[in-house]
Motif scaffolding. Structure first.
Motif, mmCIF file in Angstrom:
data_model
loop_
_atom_site.group_PDB
_atom_site.id
_atom_site.type_symbol
_atom_site.label_atom_id
_atom_site.label_comp_id
_atom_site.label_asym_id
_atom_site.label_seq_id
_atom_site.Cartn_x
_atom_site.Cartn_y
_atom_site.Cartn_z
ATOM 1 N N TYR A 295 0.830 -1.205 0.000
ATOM 2 C CA TYR A 295 0.000 0.000 0.000
ATOM 3 C C TYR A 295 0.865 1.256 0.000
ATOM 4 O O TYR A 295 0.584 2.219 -0.724
ATOM 5 C CB TYR A 295 -0.916 0.003 1.220
ATOM 6 C CG TYR A 295 -1.843 1.204 1.275
ATOM 7 C CD1 TYR A 295 -2.852 1.371 0.341
ATOM 8 C CD2 TYR A 295 -1.689 2.175 2.259
ATOM 9 C CE1 TYR A 295 -3.701 2.462 0.381
ATOM 10 C CE2 TYR A 295 -2.527 3.273 2.318
ATOM 11 C CZ TYR A 295 -3.532 3.413 1.372
ATOM 12 O OH TYR A 295 -4.364 4.511 1.411
ATOM 13 N N LEU A 299 0.939 4.028 -3.074
ATOM 14 C CA LEU A 299 0.740 5.466 -2.939
ATOM 15 C C LEU A 299 1.901 6.242 -3.544
ATOM 16 O O LEU A 299 1.704 7.274 -4.204
ATOM 17 C CB LEU A 299 0.574 5.841 -1.463
ATOM 18 C CG LEU A 299 -0.715 5.381 -0.771
ATOM 19 C CD1 LEU A 299 -0.724 5.837 0.676
ATOM 20 C CD2 LEU A 299 -1.943 5.900 -1.503
ATOM 21 N N ARG A 302 1.561 6.118 -7.297
ATOM 22 C CA ARG A 302 0.375 6.805 -7.820
ATOM 23 C C ARG A 302 0.524 8.318 -7.785
ATOM 24 O O ARG A 302 0.064 9.012 -8.697
ATOM 25 C CB ARG A 302 -0.847 6.374 -7.001
ATOM 26 C CG ARG A 302 -2.150 6.998 -7.448
ATOM 27 C CD ARG A 302 -3.279 6.579 -6.525
ATOM 28 N NE ARG A 302 -4.547 7.210 -6.888
ATOM 29 C CZ ARG A 302 -5.660 7.084 -6.191
ATOM 30 N NH1 ARG A 302 -5.675 6.336 -5.090
ATOM 31 N NH2 ARG A 302 -6.771 7.701 -6.584
ATOM 32 N N ARG A 303 1.155 8.821 -6.754
ATOM 33 C CA ARG A 303 1.263 10.268 -6.585
ATOM 34 C C ARG A 303 2.444 10.843 -7.361
ATOM 35 O O ARG A 303 3.395 10.141 -7.679
ATOM 36 C CB ARG A 303 1.415 10.596 -5.099
ATOM 37 C CG ARG A 303 0.227 10.191 -4.240
ATOM 38 C CD ARG A 303 0.558 10.354 -2.774
ATOM 39 N NE ARG A 303 -0.563 10.033 -1.895
ATOM 40 C CZ ARG A 303 -0.479 9.933 -0.578
ATOM 41 N NH1 ARG A 303 0.699 10.114 0.013
ATOM 42 N NH2 ARG A 303 -1.541 9.634 0.140
#
Length: 431
Positions: A295, A299, A302-303
């Protein structure tokens, strides 16, 4: 009153047992060497000292002591039945897991694997009669999983608390290779805490007095006697933050670890009241821990990278402690838009703007809340032209750090060959 005296007496013996445990001093040495290595890397990269070795080691020791005492108090009410055979099995599993990845040196993985083996051997009871390995299989079969799972959960509750409070203290700014080969700024977050545990365990021939409470796990086994077992463990947190400020990253990591700890404690309670759930609990102990890792990486992927320059100005990666920039309140992640009234988007423009006024500088800064603030300061003799600011990298940067997964075999091979382990082989994990 007799019970209190017995507890104090046993606690004193546990302290002596702890002080003669060589792993206590190995942990202290590891802590000093790890922080020293990190501080030396900072000085090599930025020619400045961002952290104090003495201060950081003392901080880690004190917070680790507090965390260990808190875990010990909580576990006194749960109760953990742990034998010498269980400890040996956990060490064997831990070493084997470390040969795959250093980050697998975590009690969550070793207890999870032990639980799977424990259930597997219950299906083959004759395995304990095998020559040579029968003793090892018997240790695995006799492992008391509810208490071990509870210990994993409570330790991760403490780790989540420590990470939330202290995880950003040893944040080191670095340059990394981002997507499509573009250099970006970020932080290597590494903190370690030597945890001292004082576990209340049942022991045949131990103290005969009755405890004023009934430990949840273990049942009638506590009537045979009890003792306090003191031993140290090392708790560590290691992550990368390229898309968020260190304080935001550790806040999220801390919450995830606390959530994980609560789930594992509930799993321990489930196994205590319904033993067939042991296999599921052991698997989830591993899978959920890996889920935290995936996870976090999801993140990050993705960012968009935070510490990069854009059309608004120059992004601050870090501010040196005690520097001019720290005195006027500049912070990591903020964007310097103007210096002495001149817009700055490159390092060349930075230097030109600073030369406009040799005795004074006025900065227009976009803070992390998206608001404009103005700061100013006189420039004194001996002040560095950067004011103590480490800017995010541009494409002219001469170096960057690459983080790779690493096995214990690779680490030992590099040490035995006399070759230094480069920073790019560091392991990023929560354990």
């Amino acid at each position: 009153m007799d019970v209190v005296l017995e507890i104090l007496n046993q606690f004193g013996r546990a302290v002596i047992q702890l002080l003669i445990n060589p792993f206590l001093y190995v942990s202290a040495l590891f802590l000093v060497l790890q922080y020293r290595k990190q501080i030396r890397l900072e000085r090599k990269l930025f020619h400045s000292r961002l952290h104090s070795l003495r201060k950081e080691v003392l901080r880690s020791v004190l917070w680790g002591l507090c965390g260990g005492l808190a875990v010990s108090v909580i576990m006194a009410f749960f109760g953990v039945v742990i034998t010498q055979g269980t400890v040996i099995v956990l060490w064997i599993i831990t070493i084997l897991m470390a040969l795959v990845r250093v980050r697998f040196m975590c009690l969550a993985y070793s207890v999870g694997v032990l639980g799977i083996l424990h259930v597997g051997l219950s299906w083959y009871p004759d395995a304990t009669k095998l020559q040579g390995v029968g003793v090892l299989f018997n240790w695995i079969k006799e492992a008391q999983m509810p208490g071990l799972l509870a210990l994993v959960g409570v330790l991760h509750l403490a780790e989540g608390w420590l990470v939330s409070r202290q995880g950003a203290q040893m944040a080191s700014p670095m340059f990394f290779e981002g997507k499509r080969g573009k250099l970006v700024g970020g932080y290597s977050l590494q903190s370690f805490w030597p945890i001292t545990l004082f576990l209340l365990v049942p022991a045949t021939g131990g103290v005969g007095t009755t405890l004023p409470w009934q430990a949840l796990f273990g049942g009638d086994i506590w009537s045979s006697g009890w003792m306090i077992l003191g031993f140290p463990i090392m708790m560590g947190y290691s992550e990368l933050s390229l898309t968020a400020l260190p304080k935001d990253k550790v806040r999220l990591s801390g919450r995830l670890l606390i959530l994980y700890g609560l789930v594992v404690v509930l799993l321990a309670l489930g196994v205590h009241y319904w033993s067939p759930a042991t296999l599921l609990a052991a698997i989830l102990c591993i899978v959920l821990h890996e889920g935290i890792m995936f996870y976090s990486r999801y993140l990050e992927a993705r960012r968009s990278p935070l510490f990069v320059h854009d059309g608004r100005g120059l992004r601050i990666l870090a501010v040196l402690p005690g520097s001019s920039a720290a005195e006027i309140g500049l912070e990591s992640g903020e964007i310097i838009q103007k210096i002495n009234g001149m817009k700055v988007k490159t390092r060349i423009e930075w230097h030109e703007a600073m030369r406009i006024n040799a005795a004074f500088c006025k900065l227009e800064v976009l803070n992390n809340q998206g608001e404009i603030k103005f700061v100013q300061r006189a420039i004194y003799a001996g002040d560095h032209h950067t004011l103590g600011i480490i800017l995010a990298p541009d494409q002219e940067a001469q170096y960057y750090v690459e983080m790779r997964q690493m096995s214990m075999i690779s680490y030992l091979r590099s040490k035995l060959s006399g070759r230094k382990v480069p920073a790019e082989q560091s392991d990023s994990h929560i354990s």
